[in-house]
Structures are given as structure tokens and as C-alpha cells.
Design an enzyme around this catalytic site. Structure first.
Site, PDB file in Angstrom:
ATOM      1  N   LYS A 124       0.949  -1.389  -0.145  1.00 20.56           N
ATOM      2  CA  LYS A 124       0.021   0.116   0.138  1.00 20.56           C
ATOM      3  C   LYS A 124       0.814   1.208   0.176  1.00 20.56           C
ATOM      4  O   LYS A 124       0.942   2.058  -0.954  1.00 20.56           O
ATOM      5  CB  LYS A 124      -0.930  -0.065   1.130  1.00 20.56           C
ATOM      6  CG  LYS A 124      -1.827  -1.194   1.330  1.00 20.56           C
ATOM      7  CD  LYS A 124      -2.660  -1.142   2.576  1.00 20.56           C
ATOM      8  CE  LYS A 124      -2.115  -1.214   3.970  1.00 20.56           C
ATOM      9  NZ  LYS A 124      -1.449  -2.552   3.842  1.00 20.56           N
ATOM     10  N   ARG A 138      -9.815   0.860   8.075  1.00 19.30           N
ATOM     11  CA  ARG A 138      -9.466  -0.479   8.713  1.00 19.30           C
ATOM     12  C   ARG A 138     -10.478  -1.471   9.402  1.00 19.30           C
ATOM     13  O   ARG A 138     -10.225  -2.475   9.540  1.00 19.30           O
ATOM     14  CB  ARG A 138      -8.285  -0.574   9.259  1.00 19.30           C
ATOM     15  CG  ARG A 138      -7.062  -1.397   8.538  1.00 19.30           C
ATOM     16  CD  ARG A 138      -5.905  -1.157   9.513  1.00 19.30           C
ATOM     17  NE  ARG A 138      -4.792  -0.048   8.795  1.00 19.30           N
ATOM     18  CZ  ARG A 138      -3.492  -0.287   8.827  1.00 19.30           C
ATOM     19  NH1 ARG A 138      -3.205  -1.521   8.960  1.00 19.30           N
ATOM     20  NH2 ARG A 138      -2.972   0.501   7.898  1.00 19.30           N
ATOM     21  N   ARG A 196      11.506  -6.238   4.730  1.00 14.02           N
ATOM     22  CA  ARG A 196      11.335  -4.831   4.902  1.00 14.02           C
ATOM     23  C   ARG A 196      12.234  -4.124   5.930  1.00 14.02           C
ATOM     24  O   ARG A 196      12.684  -4.507   6.684  1.00 14.02           O
ATOM     25  CB  ARG A 196       9.962  -4.471   5.248  1.00 14.02           C
ATOM     26  CG  ARG A 196       9.983  -2.800   5.110  1.00 14.02           C
ATOM     27  CD  ARG A 196       8.412  -2.412   5.174  1.00 14.02           C
ATOM     28  NE  ARG A 196       7.538  -2.964   6.333  1.00 14.02           N
ATOM     29  CZ  ARG A 196       6.308  -2.577   6.240  1.00 14.02           C
ATOM     30  NH1 ARG A 196       5.689  -2.045   5.470  1.00 14.02           N
ATOM     31  NH2 ARG A 196       5.678  -3.247   7.469  1.00 14.02           N
ATOM     32  N   ARG A 220      11.127  -2.704  11.616  1.00 16.05           N
ATOM     33  CA  ARG A 220       9.914  -2.272  12.408  1.00 16.05           C
ATOM     34  C   ARG A 220       9.865  -3.516  13.291  1.00 16.05           C
ATOM     35  O   ARG A 220       9.930  -4.551  13.146  1.00 16.05           O
ATOM     36  CB  ARG A 220       8.638  -2.257  11.531  1.00 16.05           C
ATOM     37  CG  ARG A 220       8.660  -0.928  10.824  1.00 16.05           C
ATOM     38  CD  ARG A 220       7.380  -0.781   9.898  1.00 16.05           C
ATOM     39  NE  ARG A 220       6.229  -1.027  10.062  1.00 16.05           N
ATOM     40  CZ  ARG A 220       5.174  -0.832   9.644  1.00 16.05           C
ATOM     41  NH1 ARG A 220       5.216   0.009   8.381  1.00 16.05           N
ATOM     42  NH2 ARG A 220       3.966  -1.340   9.756  1.00 16.05           N
ATOM     43  N   ARG A 224      -1.030  -9.708  12.828  1.00 14.56           N
ATOM     44  CA  ARG A 224      -1.531  -8.697  12.009  1.00 14.56           C
ATOM     45  C   ARG A 224      -2.576  -9.271  10.679  1.00 14.56           C
ATOM     46  O   ARG A 224      -3.572  -8.794  10.364  1.00 14.56           O
ATOM     47  CB  ARG A 224      -0.579  -7.781  11.271  1.00 14.56           C
ATOM     48  CG  ARG A 224       0.274  -7.199  12.148  1.00 14.56           C
ATOM     49  CD  ARG A 224       1.628  -6.904  11.846  1.00 14.56           C
ATOM     50  NE  ARG A 224       1.691  -5.577  10.702  1.00 14.56           N
ATOM     51  CZ  ARG A 224       2.685  -5.336  10.008  1.00 14.56           C
ATOM     52  NH1 ARG A 224       3.985  -5.912  10.350  1.00 14.56           N
ATOM     53  NH2 ARG A 224       2.643  -4.280   9.197  1.00 14.56           N
TER      54      ARG A 224
HETATM   55  P1  AP5 Z   1       4.917  -1.643   1.876  1.00 18.27           P
HETATM   56  O1  AP5 Z   1       4.537  -0.770   0.746  1.00 18.27           O
HETATM   57  O2  AP5 Z   1       5.519  -1.196   2.994  1.00 18.27           O
HETATM   58  O3  AP5 Z   1       3.619  -2.436   2.191  1.00 18.27           O
HETATM   59  P2  AP5 Z   1       2.355  -1.814   3.053  1.00 18.27           P
HETATM   60  O4  AP5 Z   1       1.030  -2.440   2.453  1.00 18.27           O
HETATM   61  O5  AP5 Z   1       2.167  -0.369   3.226  1.00 18.27           O
HETATM   62  O6  AP5 Z   1       2.493  -2.490   4.526  1.00 18.27           O
HETATM   63  P3  AP5 Z   1       2.370  -2.175   6.052  1.00 18.27           P
HETATM   64  O7  AP5 Z   1       3.149  -3.106   6.771  1.00 18.27           O
HETATM   65  O8  AP5 Z   1       2.755  -0.628   6.084  1.00 18.27           O
HETATM   66  O9  AP5 Z   1       0.793  -1.885   6.162  1.00 18.27           O
HETATM   67  P4  AP5 Z   1       0.342  -2.258   7.376  1.00 18.27           P
HETATM   68  O10 AP5 Z   1      -1.176  -1.982   6.759  1.00 18.27           O
HETATM   69  O11 AP5 Z   1       0.364  -3.526   8.075  1.00 18.27           O
HETATM   70  O12 AP5 Z   1       0.603  -1.201   8.363  1.00 18.27           O
HETATM   71  P5  AP5 Z   1       0.874   0.266   8.673  1.00 18.27           P
HETATM   72  O13 AP5 Z   1       2.048   0.934   8.632  1.00 18.27           O
HETATM   73  O14 AP5 Z   1      -0.208   0.818   7.799  1.00 18.27           O
HETATM   74  O15 AP5 Z   1       5.743  -2.901   1.457  1.00 18.27           O
HETATM   75  C1  AP5 Z   1       6.111  -3.817   2.011  1.00 18.27           C
HETATM   76  C2  AP5 Z   1       7.538  -4.234   1.611  1.00 18.27           C
HETATM   77  O16 AP5 Z   1       7.429  -5.135   0.578  1.00 18.27           O
HETATM   78  C3  AP5 Z   1       8.528  -3.344   1.644  1.00 18.27           C
HETATM   79  O17 AP5 Z   1       9.709  -3.712   1.766  1.00 18.27           O
HETATM   80  C4  AP5 Z   1       8.371  -2.951  -0.125  1.00 18.27           C
HETATM   81  O18 AP5 Z   1       9.868  -2.455  -0.629  1.00 18.27           O
HETATM   82  C5  AP5 Z   1       8.200  -4.472  -0.425  1.00 18.27           C
HETATM   83  N1  AP5 Z   1       7.201  -4.333  -1.744  1.00 18.27           N
HETATM   84  C6  AP5 Z   1       6.168  -3.558  -1.947  1.00 18.27           C
HETATM   85  N2  AP5 Z   1       5.646  -3.918  -3.048  1.00 18.27           N
HETATM   86  C7  AP5 Z   1       6.466  -4.754  -3.524  1.00 18.27           C
HETATM   87  C8  AP5 Z   1       6.284  -5.698  -4.850  1.00 18.27           C
HETATM   88  N3  AP5 Z   1       5.403  -5.464  -5.951  1.00 18.27           N
HETATM   89  N4  AP5 Z   1       7.206  -6.826  -5.208  1.00 18.27           N
HETATM   90  C9  AP5 Z   1       8.240  -6.919  -4.324  1.00 18.27           C
HETATM   91  N5  AP5 Z   1       8.399  -6.101  -3.005  1.00 18.27           N
HETATM   92  C10 AP5 Z   1       7.404  -5.256  -2.856  1.00 18.27           C
HETATM   93  O19 AP5 Z   1       0.038   0.402  10.162  1.00 18.27           O
HETATM   94  C11 AP5 Z   1       0.787  -0.193  11.050  1.00 18.27           C
HETATM   95  C12 AP5 Z   1       0.004  -0.351  12.527  1.00 18.27           C
HETATM   96  O20 AP5 Z   1      -0.615   1.066  12.719  1.00 18.27           O
HETATM   97  C13 AP5 Z   1      -1.090  -1.103  12.354  1.00 18.27           C
HETATM   98  O21 AP5 Z   1      -0.768  -2.552  12.429  1.00 18.27           O
HETATM   99  C14 AP5 Z   1      -2.126  -0.699  13.385  1.00 18.27           C
HETATM  100  O22 AP5 Z   1      -1.659  -1.074  14.728  1.00 18.27           O
HETATM  101  C15 AP5 Z   1      -1.903   1.014  13.319  1.00 18.27           C
HETATM  102  N6  AP5 Z   1      -2.964   1.372  12.043  1.00 18.27           N
HETATM  103  C16 AP5 Z   1      -2.597   2.008  11.140  1.00 18.27           C
HETATM  104  N7  AP5 Z   1      -3.603   2.304  10.591  1.00 18.27           N
HETATM  105  C17 AP5 Z   1      -4.843   1.996  11.356  1.00 18.27           C
HETATM  106  C18 AP5 Z   1      -6.230   2.269  11.212  1.00 18.27           C
HETATM  107  N8  AP5 Z   1      -6.824   2.855  10.284  1.00 18.27           N
HETATM  108  N9  AP5 Z   1      -6.837   1.695  12.349  1.00 18.27           N
HETATM  109  C19 AP5 Z   1      -6.296   1.200  13.426  1.00 18.27           C
HETATM  110  N10 AP5 Z   1      -5.129   1.269  13.457  1.00 18.27           N
HETATM  111  C20 AP5 Z   1      -3.959   1.518  12.685  1.00 18.27           C
END
Ligand code: AP5
Length: 212
Positions: free
Chosen positions: A13, A88, A127, A160, A171
Site C-alpha cells: 500500500k 480498517r 522490509r 519495524r 496482523r
Molecule cells: P509496503 O509498501 O511497505 O507495504 P504496506 O502494505 O504499506 O505494508 P504496511 O506493513 O505498512 O501495512 P500495514 O497496513 O500493516 O501497516 P501500517 O504501517 O499501515 O511494502 C512492504 C515491503 O514489500 C517493503 O519492503 C517494499 O519494498 C516491498 N514491496 C512492496 N511492493 C512490492 C512488490 N510489488 N514486489 C516486491 N516487493 C514489494 O500500520 C501499522 C499499524 O498502525 C497497524 O498494524 C495498526 O496497529 C496501526 N494502524 C494503522 N492504521 C490504522 C487504522 N486505520 N486503524 C487502526 N490502527 C491502525
């Protein structure tokens, strides 16, 4: 454009949000990034959020919705936005719809990045994030020249706290239980577009831009 980017943890994402943000001039609003910034600055919100994030749980709806409400009220979000990782839960989806209805608008499209659990684990386990500029790397798919330094700014790279195997599993469980129901919620509104998020970044970006 009022875009919601959804999908399991590690589906890409954040990576695709940057590509969309470069193509469509809309602010990228990532609740994960806002929380992580608050954690890094050790604010009261950051300390509260950290208790949930490090266990792989969602931050409670009331906290998250209030934070997004404030962010969407900023002038740069008036003409459109790209929401990464919000909503979410169905409660967050309902709250977003009502916030936007008050402004006389609504979400245009929800892009759902689909990826298998095995590929999610591979992406999250490899990552690395730059402590200084926040750039995300991957040790196999997008490796920096030096394993522990960012090519862009030279900052130290870190893993992380929630990218360890047991928290990744949790997760994924939380995604299936709390976030996947949004697929039906937005499907019923006719706003859901599913994107195959497997394969190289550029291929996924091409699918995303074609869908938009
Ligand atoms: P990346 O682009 O970082 O993936 P992502 O989907 O953004 O992953 P996140 O772990 O950041 O999402 P998440 O939803 O779990 O966590 P968030 O930070 O939002 O890509 C991942 C890796 O793959 C990278 O190394 C990248 O280089 C690689 N990659 C990407 N695309 C690729 C491809 N096509 N091919 C190969 N490699 C690739 O949230 C963290 C925490 O915050 C949550 O767990 C929760 O506790 C809290 N939180 C956030 N939002 C909310 C909400 N709305 N409500 C409640 N709690 C929330």
C-alpha cells in the site's frame, strides 16, 4: 480524486501510494505513517498507539477516526486525497462516509491490493526502513547498496517492531477479522476495484494506474 487504498499488511500500500501520489497530485494520508511519526516523537498519542501496534492490534476506532477527521480538515485535502490504511474496520468506513457526507462528497474508489499470506510474510520479513528519511527498502526485492544504510540519505536502516514473524501472523489474523469485512461494505457501494498485488512493483503500479 478521493481514493482509499486497502489490502493486507505488506501488500504494498505504501509503495503504491507513492506511485499514485506522483501521478495524481493528491496528498497521501497514511494512518500507519502518522502513528509511526507520533511514536518516534514519543507523544501521548504515540505512546498509546504503540501499545497496540507492537502487538499487531488495531489502534481503537475513536482515536483513529478523530485523527483522520483532523487530517481531512486540512486545506490540502479539500480537492482530494489518497487514504492508505484507513478505513480498517467497518466502523471506520461508516465514520469516513459520514465525515465526507458532511462535506458534500464521498469516496470515489477503493483499490484493494490482493496478496497471498505467503507473499505478505516474504515482503514484511525483508522490509527495512530508513530512520532518517523513512524510505522503505527490501533486502531481496529492492536492496540498498549497503545492507544497513539508506542509499537516498545515508541514514541507518531498521526493522519495524511489528515486522517479526509472530506479530506478522497476528496482523494477518486481525486483517481477516476486522478489515476484510470492508470488502463487502465497499462492494455493496459499487466502489471496490481489486488489484493483483503480486509481481514486481512496476507491474503492480501499471495495474493500479490502469484501474484509476
Ligand atoms: P509496503 O509498501 O511497505 O507495504 P504496506 O502494505 O504499506 O505494508 P504496511 O506493513 O505498512 O501495512 P500495514 O497496513 O500493516 O501497516 P501500517 O504501517 O499501515 O511494502 C512492504 C515491503 O514489500 C517493503 O519492503 C517494499 O519494498 C516491498 N514491496 C512492496 N511492493 C512490492 C512488490 N510489488 N514486489 C516486491 N516487493 C514489494 O500500520 C501499522 C499499524 O498502525 C497497524 O498494524 C495498526 O496497529 C496501526 N494502524 C494503522 N492504521 C490504522 C487504522 N486505520 N486503524 C487502526 N490502527 C491502525
Amino acid at each position: 480524486m478521493r481514493i482509499v487504498l486497502s489490502g493486507p499488511p505488506g501488500a504494498g500500500k505504501g509503495t503504491q501510494a507513492k506511485a499514485i501520489g506522483a501521478r495524481w497530485t493528491v496528498p497521501e494520508i497514511s494512518t500507519g505513517e502518522i502513528f509511526s511519526d507520533q511514536v518516534a516523537r514519543d507523544t501521548a498519542l504515540g505512546r498509546r498507539a504503540k501499545e497496540y501496534i507492537n502487538d499487531g492490534q488495531l489502534v481503537p476506532d475513536d482515536i483513529t477516526i478523530a485523527m483522520v477527521r483532523d487530517r481531512l480538515a486540512a486545506p490540502d485535502a479539500r480537492a482530494g486525497f489518497l487514504l492508505d490504511g484507513f478505513p480498517r474496520t467497518t466502523g471506520q468506513g461508516v465514520a469516513l462516509d459520514s465525515m465526507l457526507a458532511e462535506l458534500g462528497t464521498s469516496v470515489n474508489v477503493v483499490l484493494l491490493l490482493e496478496l497471498s499470506d505467503g507473499e505478505v510474510q516474504q515482503r514484511l520479513a525483508g522490509r527495512r526502513v530508513c530512520r532518517d528519511c523513512g524510505k522503505t527498502w527490501h533486502i531481496a526485492f529492492d536492496p540498498p547498496t549497503l545492507t544497513d544504510r539508506c542509499d537516498v540519505c545515508g541514514g541507518a536502516l531498521f526493522i519495524r517492531d511489528d515486522d517479526v514473524p509472530e506479530v506478522i501472523q497476528e496482523r494477518l489474523r486481525v486483517y481477516a477479522r476486522d478489515t476484510a469485512p470492508l470488502i463487502d461494505y465497499y462492494g455493496a457501494q459499487g466502489k471496490l476495484v481489486t488489484i493483483d498485488a503480486s509481481g514486481p512493483v512496476a507491474e503492480v503500479t501499471a495495474r493500479v494506474l490502469a484501474a484509476l
